[in-house]
Design an enzyme around this catalytic site. Sequence first.
Site, PDB file in Angstrom:
ATOM      1  N   GLU A   1      -4.742   8.048  -9.454  1.00  0.00           N
ATOM      2  CA  GLU A   1      -3.768   6.940  -9.110  1.00  0.00           C
ATOM      3  C   GLU A   1      -4.180   5.739  -9.805  1.00  0.00           C
ATOM      4  OE1 GLU A   1      -2.435   7.046  -4.947  1.00  0.00           O
ATOM      5  OE2 GLU A   1      -4.480   7.473  -4.642  1.00  0.00           O
TER       6      GLU A   1
ATOM      7  N   HIS B   1      -8.343   4.604   1.658  1.00  0.00           N
ATOM      8  CA  HIS B   1      -7.877   5.124   2.803  1.00  0.00           C
ATOM      9  C   HIS B   1      -8.369   4.802   4.111  1.00  0.00           C
ATOM     10  CE1 HIS B   1      -7.259   8.384  -0.757  1.00  0.00           C
ATOM     11  NE2 HIS B   1      -6.255   7.325  -0.709  1.00  0.00           N
TER      12      HIS B   1
ATOM     13  N   HIS C   1      -8.450   0.144  -4.002  1.00  0.00           N
ATOM     14  CA  HIS C   1      -7.478   0.886  -3.328  1.00  0.00           C
ATOM     15  C   HIS C   1      -8.328   1.954  -2.409  1.00  0.00           C
ATOM     16  CE1 HIS C   1      -4.651   4.086  -2.240  1.00  0.00           C
ATOM     17  NE2 HIS C   1      -5.342   4.958  -2.781  1.00  0.00           N
TER      18      HIS C   1
ATOM     19  N   HIS D   1      -0.542   6.845   4.009  1.00  0.00           N
ATOM     20  CA  HIS D   1      -1.608   7.113   2.592  1.00  0.00           C
ATOM     21  C   HIS D   1      -2.811   6.118   2.709  1.00  0.00           C
ATOM     22  CE1 HIS D   1      -2.128   6.830  -2.044  1.00  0.00           C
ATOM     23  NE2 HIS D   1      -3.091   6.762  -1.483  1.00  0.00           N
TER      24      HIS D   1
HETATM   25 MN    MN Z   1      -4.967   7.168  -2.675  1.00  0.00          MN
END
Ligand code: MN
Length: 238
Positions: A80, A101, A99, A169
């Site tokens: 990613e 989760h 980034h 996500h």
């Molecule tokens: Mn991710």
Amino acid sequence: MTTSAPDPALVDKLVLANRILHHQGIVDSFGHVSVRHDKTAGHFLLARNMAPSLVRRADIVTFDLNGTALDAAGRRVYLERFIHAEIYRARTDVNSVVHSHSPSVIPFGVTQQSLRPVFHMSGFLGEGSALFEIRDVAEDTDMLISSGPLGEALAAALGSHSTVLMRGHGSTVVGASVEQAVYRAIYAEVNARLQIQATALGEVTFLNAREAAKAAAVNDTQLPRAWEYWQRAVGPIE
Ligand code: MN
């Protein structure tokens, strides 16, 4: 392609950011944090494909804004990485991207609810979080931002916001510095938890836009204090 070496202090800061985000429960084996290169605005630094808590200086790789690793030397890189590449391309004011989760944020993305500032620590959420719906731009996917076009669509959804929720996500948070991006990632998670609790109790009075902006401005002056505390908690890096 040649590129000047980044400031060693910036590399250290990025290693620390990885360790801090793990220590604070924002990332686990997954999730990543990057910083824009201090000498080349079209490059950024991001660890190789590995758990953030294990990142050392030697694991930091330089990428260009197409998400191409310039010095990976065969090491695997994050699927990613395009999240980072396309946000740096779209947002010249952004110098760091997280980034994750982080779990308390997930319910908001799947119910199209915006994160809004419950308390002063999350003033950066004053304009609310943005929402990225991957089905708007692609057929049924594995939910990952694993290409340039998906990264570009995510960056467009982020717009001028500090935070974008990614339905089903996770979320991505940006800042003008590593310290600010880490702060925002930590307090987005805290705010999400509090917002769920407050909403369960009754009608919530959020900070209004002006309160949020004023609180965010003051908090930004306090980042060194938070960073020193977080840094001490994770101990020395290697
Ligand atoms: Mn991710």
